[in-house]
Design a protein around this motif. Sequence first.
Motif, PDB file in Angstrom:
ATOM      1  N   VAL A   1       8.606 -23.558 -11.529  1.00  0.00           N
ATOM      2  CA  VAL A   1       8.112 -24.762 -12.224  1.00  0.00           C
ATOM      3  C   VAL A   1       7.331 -25.956 -10.940  1.00  0.00           C
ATOM      4  CG1 VAL A   1       8.974 -27.396 -13.183  1.00  0.00           C
ATOM      5  CG2 VAL A   1      10.670 -25.197 -13.224  1.00  0.00           C
ATOM      6  N   TYR A   2       5.925 -26.557 -11.152  1.00  0.00           N
ATOM      7  CA  TYR A   2       5.246 -27.345 -10.637  1.00  0.00           C
ATOM      8  C   TYR A   2       5.149 -27.924 -11.147  1.00  0.00           C
ATOM      9  CZ  TYR A   2       3.807 -22.723  -8.637  1.00  0.00           C
ATOM     10  OH  TYR A   2       3.057 -21.611  -8.147  1.00  0.00           O
ATOM     11  N   GLN A   3       4.865 -29.149 -10.782  1.00  0.00           N
ATOM     12  CA  GLN A   3       5.025 -30.468 -10.414  1.00  0.00           C
ATOM     13  C   GLN A   3       3.623 -30.817  -9.876  1.00  0.00           C
ATOM     14  OE1 GLN A   3       7.186 -34.023  -9.084  1.00  0.00           O
ATOM     15  NE2 GLN A   3       5.431 -35.588  -9.697  1.00  0.00           N
ATOM     16  N   GLY A   4       2.386 -31.155 -10.492  1.00  0.00           N
ATOM     17  CA  GLY A   4       0.861 -30.973  -9.964  1.00  0.00           C
ATOM     18  C   GLY A   4       0.869 -29.689  -9.656  1.00  0.00           C
ATOM     19  N   SER A   5       0.315 -29.262  -8.601  1.00  0.00           N
ATOM     20  CA  SER A   5       0.076 -28.865  -8.313  1.00  0.00           C
ATOM     21  C   SER A   5       1.249 -28.011  -6.778  1.00  0.00           C
ATOM     22  CB  SER A   5      -1.751 -28.793  -6.985  1.00  0.00           C
ATOM     23  OG  SER A   5      -1.596 -28.957  -5.854  1.00  0.00           O
ATOM     24  N   HIS A   6       1.875 -28.383  -7.230  1.00  0.00           N
ATOM     25  CA  HIS A   6       3.111 -28.214  -5.924  1.00  0.00           C
ATOM     26  C   HIS A   6       4.657 -27.715  -6.295  1.00  0.00           C
ATOM     27  CE1 HIS A   6       1.194 -30.685  -2.836  1.00  0.00           C
ATOM     28  NE2 HIS A   6       1.434 -31.788  -3.448  1.00  0.00           N
ATOM     29  N   ALA A   7       5.029 -26.480  -6.186  1.00  0.00           N
ATOM     30  CA  ALA A   7       6.265 -25.650  -7.086  1.00  0.00           C
ATOM     31  C   ALA A   7       7.129 -26.680  -6.240  1.00  0.00           C
ATOM     32  CB  ALA A   7       6.323 -24.267  -6.384  1.00  0.00           C
ATOM     33  N   VAL A   8       8.345 -26.362  -6.671  1.00  0.00           N
ATOM     34  CA  VAL A   8       9.743 -27.467  -6.778  1.00  0.00           C
ATOM     35  C   VAL A   8      10.823 -27.345  -7.299  1.00  0.00           C
ATOM     36  CG1 VAL A   8       7.956 -29.981  -7.465  1.00  0.00           C
ATOM     37  CG2 VAL A   8       9.599 -28.944  -9.304  1.00  0.00           C
ATOM     38  N   GLY A   9      10.572 -25.719  -8.238  1.00  0.00           N
ATOM     39  CA  GLY A   9      11.263 -25.101  -8.072  1.00  0.00           C
ATOM     40  C   GLY A   9      11.280 -23.873  -9.009  1.00  0.00           C
ATOM     41  N   SER A  10      12.202 -22.540  -8.676  1.00  0.00           N
ATOM     42  CA  SER A  10      12.575 -21.151  -9.290  1.00  0.00           C
ATOM     43  C   SER A  10      13.238 -21.263 -10.243  1.00  0.00           C
ATOM     44  CB  SER A  10      11.868 -20.522  -8.179  1.00  0.00           C
ATOM     45  OG  SER A  10      11.497 -19.130  -8.219  1.00  0.00           O
ATOM     46  N   PHE A  11      13.140 -20.634 -10.766  1.00  0.00           N
ATOM     47  CA  PHE A  11      14.342 -20.297 -11.808  1.00  0.00           C
ATOM     48  C   PHE A  11      14.247 -18.546 -12.041  1.00  0.00           C
ATOM     49  CE2 PHE A  11      13.867 -24.266 -12.742  1.00  0.00           C
ATOM     50  CZ  PHE A  11      14.843 -24.509 -12.423  1.00  0.00           C
ATOM     51  N   ARG A  12      15.821 -18.200 -12.440  1.00  0.00           N
ATOM     52  CA  ARG A  12      15.863 -16.850 -13.388  1.00  0.00           C
ATOM     53  C   ARG A  12      16.667 -16.923 -13.974  1.00  0.00           C
ATOM     54  NH1 ARG A  12      15.545 -11.780 -11.592  1.00  0.00           N
ATOM     55  NH2 ARG A  12      15.121 -11.801  -9.287  1.00  0.00           N
ATOM     56  N   THR A  13      15.545 -16.289 -15.298  1.00  0.00           N
ATOM     57  CA  THR A  13      16.273 -16.336 -16.630  1.00  0.00           C
ATOM     58  C   THR A  13      17.556 -16.004 -16.296  1.00  0.00           C
ATOM     59  OG1 THR A  13      14.763 -14.896 -17.596  1.00  0.00           O
ATOM     60  CG2 THR A  13      14.308 -17.154 -17.809  1.00  0.00           C
ATOM     61  N   ASN A  14      18.644 -15.750 -17.542  1.00  0.00           N
ATOM     62  CA  ASN A  14      20.019 -14.590 -17.970  1.00  0.00           C
ATOM     63  C   ASN A  14      19.317 -13.485 -18.859  1.00  0.00           C
ATOM     64  OD1 ASN A  14      19.726 -16.124 -20.504  1.00  0.00           O
ATOM     65  ND2 ASN A  14      21.778 -17.280 -19.855  1.00  0.00           N
ATOM     66  N   ALA A  15      20.217 -13.358 -18.988  1.00  0.00           N
ATOM     67  CA  ALA A  15      20.132 -11.479 -20.593  1.00  0.00           C
ATOM     68  C   ALA A  15      19.639 -12.349 -21.837  1.00  0.00           C
ATOM     69  CB  ALA A  15      21.593 -11.109 -20.598  1.00  0.00           C
ATOM     70  N   MET A  16      20.095 -13.961 -22.146  1.00  0.00           N
ATOM     71  CA  MET A  16      19.111 -14.343 -23.170  1.00  0.00           C
ATOM     72  C   MET A  16      17.880 -14.925 -22.891  1.00  0.00           C
ATOM     73  SD  MET A  16      22.789 -15.765 -24.211  1.00  0.00           S
ATOM     74  CE  MET A  16      21.856 -16.198 -26.540  1.00  0.00           C
ATOM     75  N   GLY A  17      17.025 -14.978 -21.711  1.00  0.00           N
ATOM     76  CA  GLY A  17      15.869 -15.899 -21.480  1.00  0.00           C
ATOM     77  C   GLY A  17      16.081 -17.321 -21.379  1.00  0.00           C
ATOM     78  N   MET A  18      17.458 -17.445 -20.832  1.00  0.00           N
ATOM     79  CA  MET A  18      17.327 -18.794 -20.688  1.00  0.00           C
ATOM     80  C   MET A  18      17.855 -19.200 -19.442  1.00  0.00           C
ATOM     81  SD  MET A  18      20.358 -18.969 -24.135  1.00  0.00           S
ATOM     82  CE  MET A  18      20.783 -20.988 -23.656  1.00  0.00           C
ATOM     83  N   ALA A  19      16.904 -20.527 -19.106  1.00  0.00           N
ATOM     84  CA  ALA A  19      17.155 -20.885 -17.687  1.00  0.00           C
ATOM     85  C   ALA A  19      17.469 -22.227 -17.280  1.00  0.00           C
ATOM     86  CB  ALA A  19      16.877 -20.618 -17.061  1.00  0.00           C
ATOM     87  N   ASN A  20      18.630 -23.221 -16.436  1.00  0.00           N
ATOM     88  CA  ASN A  20      18.364 -24.695 -16.380  1.00  0.00           C
ATOM     89  C   ASN A  20      19.154 -25.383 -15.240  1.00  0.00           C
ATOM     90  OD1 ASN A  20      21.421 -26.327 -16.630  1.00  0.00           O
ATOM     91  ND2 ASN A  20      19.178 -27.364 -17.322  1.00  0.00           N
ATOM     92  N   GLY A  21      17.874 -26.224 -14.463  1.00  0.00           N
ATOM     93  CA  GLY A  21      18.700 -26.138 -13.198  1.00  0.00           C
ATOM     94  C   GLY A  21      17.818 -27.922 -12.727  1.00  0.00           C
ATOM     95  N   THR A  22      18.214 -28.287 -11.866  1.00  0.00           N
ATOM     96  CA  THR A  22      18.292 -29.945 -11.349  1.00  0.00           C
ATOM     97  C   THR A  22      16.713 -29.885 -10.247  1.00  0.00           C
ATOM     98  OG1 THR A  22      20.139 -30.807 -12.891  1.00  0.00           O
ATOM     99  CG2 THR A  22      18.241 -32.006 -11.191  1.00  0.00           C
ATOM    100  N   MET A  23      15.798 -30.316 -10.074  1.00  0.00           N
ATOM    101  CA  MET A  23      15.180 -30.438  -9.119  1.00  0.00           C
ATOM    102  C   MET A  23      15.023 -32.144  -8.188  1.00  0.00           C
ATOM    103  SD  MET A  23      12.344 -27.940 -10.961  1.00  0.00           S
ATOM    104  CE  MET A  23      12.856 -28.825 -12.240  1.00  0.00           C
ATOM    105  N   ILE A  24      14.992 -31.917  -7.164  1.00  0.00           N
ATOM    106  CA  ILE A  24      15.227 -33.436  -7.085  1.00  0.00           C
ATOM    107  C   ILE A  24      13.788 -33.669  -6.167  1.00  0.00           C
ATOM    108  CG2 ILE A  24      15.658 -35.061  -4.976  1.00  0.00           C
ATOM    109  CD1 ILE A  24      17.491 -34.481  -7.393  1.00  0.00           C
ATOM    110  N   GLY A  25      13.223 -34.897  -6.849  1.00  0.00           N
ATOM    111  CA  GLY A  25      11.468 -34.992  -5.890  1.00  0.00           C
ATOM    112  C   GLY A  25      11.346 -36.676  -5.766  1.00  0.00           C
TER     113      GLY A  25
END
Length: 444
Positions: free
Chosen positions: A395-419
């Motif tokens: 996940v990028y905010q502008g040109s900066h990467a702020v988070g990375s996620f791996r999806t589950n077997a159903m192609g879903m992911a969820n997480g929180t980033m602080i910026g």
Amino acid sequence: MKSFAFAAGALLCAQAFAAPSPLDRVYTADQNTNTVSVFSPATNMLLGQIKLGNSRPDVLSPLYRGETNVHGLGFSPDHKTLLVISNGSNSVTFIDTATNKVKGKTYIGRSPHEGFFTADGKEVWVVVRGEDYISVIDPVTFKETRRIQTDLGPGMVQFHPNGKLAFAVSSFTPTVDIIDVASHTIVKRINVVSPFSPFLQFTPDYSEIWMTHKDVGKVTRISTTTLEVTGVIDTGFITNHLAFAKVGGEVRAYVTVGGENAVKVYSTGKEAKLLATIATGALPHGAWTSDDNTRVYVGLENGDGVQVIDTATNKIVATMGGGQAPQALVYLSNVAPSADDRSNLVPRVNQDSRNVQLQPVGAQGKGFVVLRNLGVVESIEAFLYKLKPDAVYDVYQGSHAVGSFRTNAMGMANGTMIGPEQAAGAITVKDSGGAAVLTAQLPE
């Protein structure tokens, strides 16, 4: 004929504009702010919050006092005690509804989810979702007295008012446990369509339980007489909670469908039929009906508040701002000593959230982000769906990467980033090859 039509119309208007008692209260368990928000259903106003712990991200440091992930709610038969389950700090908090004061606390096993009093009010049963049992607590001494073995991950338990049977759904196992209350033993196990159920509720006549399946977007109906599945309803993406209301002599079910930002209204006859779809705010979660059946209250997990549905018209008649990420919601009648009582409540500790829908760049992907101001920083919570299974996305905010996620077997992911505070610009989700799959322009 005309006078009959006039009388029916007058009755409908009376129901539409009926107001709950000034002594009633609506409560939400607010997972991010670790508060319980207290609302007056008579005035559709937030009266204040019961602060049980610090808001995120303060709780990311070692926690010595206070609760985190305030999540589940239950109550005593006499409405004098509110149960609050915090699954991050493994606690059950007992709150006096007349004073809004904490009168007891019990720490139990890993990640409890929901709890409820038995029909006679003598025990509290709390499902320990991170393990495989129900914790039984004495509500006078606040001590755990026994454990009831279940399959892995019990999600919620409710009691038939005859005091004989309890029904426990699971969040990790596709079964429902039927428990004899007196002996604390499982008497039957029913297979259901999926392993993830966070919620169950009885029909008003207690002839059935309806349980939600959040993972596959369905509701299962089970007879409390035959203890067999009587039907399965396809309800929609992220089916959370449900409530029942008697409207015009008929019982209707109101199902919160978080992935569609809607409450769906169903008939409750032998074949449940979709009667209406009510558009709501962001990610409806908890739901409960007023005692007079004229209102259904819906917590908005990503809208940080509560919306009020008039059951006569299926229209939203009020929106009330509350705590961040409300989960469970309950309605309790005749609990406050006076209409505007705010004893031991603090003013709202949080601001409103901002919700932004992510747009797919290609044919695959769906999602949204929720922005919440945390003071000097801002949280960006991402919800990603319909992507490749077991794949990494950045996940990028502008040109900066702020988070990375791996999806589950159903192609879903969820997480929180602080910026940084007041995040602006574009949010882009990219696959491991650097190609954009989802994007959105954040508001200034």
